[in-house]
Write an enzyme that holds these catalytic residues in place. Structure first.
Site, PDB file in Angstrom:
ATOM      1  N   GLY A   1      49.254   1.374  41.012  1.00 17.96           N
ATOM      2  CA  GLY A   1      49.595   2.637  40.356  1.00 17.96           C
ATOM      3  C   GLY A   1      48.610   3.739  40.667  1.00 17.96           C
ATOM      4  N   GLU A   2      47.312   3.422  40.620  1.00 22.88           N
ATOM      5  CA  GLU A   2      46.309   4.453  40.892  1.00 22.88           C
ATOM      6  C   GLU A   2      46.350   4.888  42.353  1.00 22.88           C
ATOM      7  OE1 GLU A   2      41.733   5.752  40.071  1.00 22.88           O
ATOM      8  OE2 GLU A   2      42.433   3.836  39.294  1.00 22.88           O
ATOM      9  N   SER A   3      46.585   3.949  43.252  1.00 18.79           N
ATOM     10  CA  SER A   3      46.675   4.309  44.668  1.00 18.79           C
ATOM     11  C   SER A   3      47.826   5.283  44.909  1.00 18.79           C
ATOM     12  CB  SER A   3      46.858   3.050  45.522  1.00 18.79           C
ATOM     13  OG  SER A   3      45.738   2.205  45.404  1.00 18.79           O
TER      14      SER A   3
ATOM     15  N   VAL B   1      47.524  -1.980  38.195  1.00 15.93           N
ATOM     16  CA  VAL B   1      46.827  -0.703  37.996  1.00 15.93           C
ATOM     17  C   VAL B   1      46.326  -0.151  39.332  1.00 15.93           C
ATOM     18  CG1 VAL B   1      44.916   0.447  36.824  1.00 15.93           C
ATOM     19  CG2 VAL B   1      46.258  -1.272  35.613  1.00 15.93           C
TER      20      VAL B   1
END
Length: 143
Positions: A64-66, A61
């Site tokens: 993915g968020e980065s 996650v």
């Protein structure tokens, strides 16, 4: 730096100048491709595992968020800031060694909302996690 890159700076250079943030750096992430249409980043499994030796679900996650938040900020442009408002992940395989690769592509690029999908694969190209992030774009306050 939250502005889009100047005309003579490509997306990867912009991302390097802006920085990935302390957490991404601690986790060993590297961006290898960066544009509004496609961002690619890698992260080692080693150092990012849960107690039984699998890549931690939260690590997927964070990757993915980065990628998704940085891509949204590149899209947002000068004087604007993208902030995450929703994220979800479905883990379908466990990486236990090597490096995972996240490929981020836009689902929707609007004036106030972006949605990106990030597919994370292991060294053999097998999908391990699918992440979707929604970012809200807002104007930076005047300085």
């Amino acid at each position: 730096m939250t502005d889009a890159p100047p005309a003579d700076v490509n997306g990867l250079e912009w991302a390097a100048l802006r920085g990935m943030g302390a957490l991404a750096e601690k986790m060993g992430m590297q961006f290898t491709e960066f544009s509004v249409d496609r961002c690619v980043g890698t992260m080692p499994v080693e150092g990012n595992t849960q107690p039984v030796g699998l890549l931690h679900g939260g690590a997927y996650v964070v990757l993915g968020e980065s990628l998704g938040s940085m891509a949204a900020n590149l899209h947002a442009g000068p004087g604007r800031l993208a902030v995450g408002v929703d994220i979800n992940a479905t883990h379908t395989r466990s990486a236990t060694s090597g490096v995972v690769t996240g490929v981020c592509t836009p689902v929707h690029l609007g004036r106030s909302i972006t949605v990106h999908e990030i597919v994370v694969t292991d060294d053999q190209g097998r999908r391990c996690s699918t992440i979707r992030i929604t970012n809200m774009i807002k104007d930076l306050p005047p300085t």
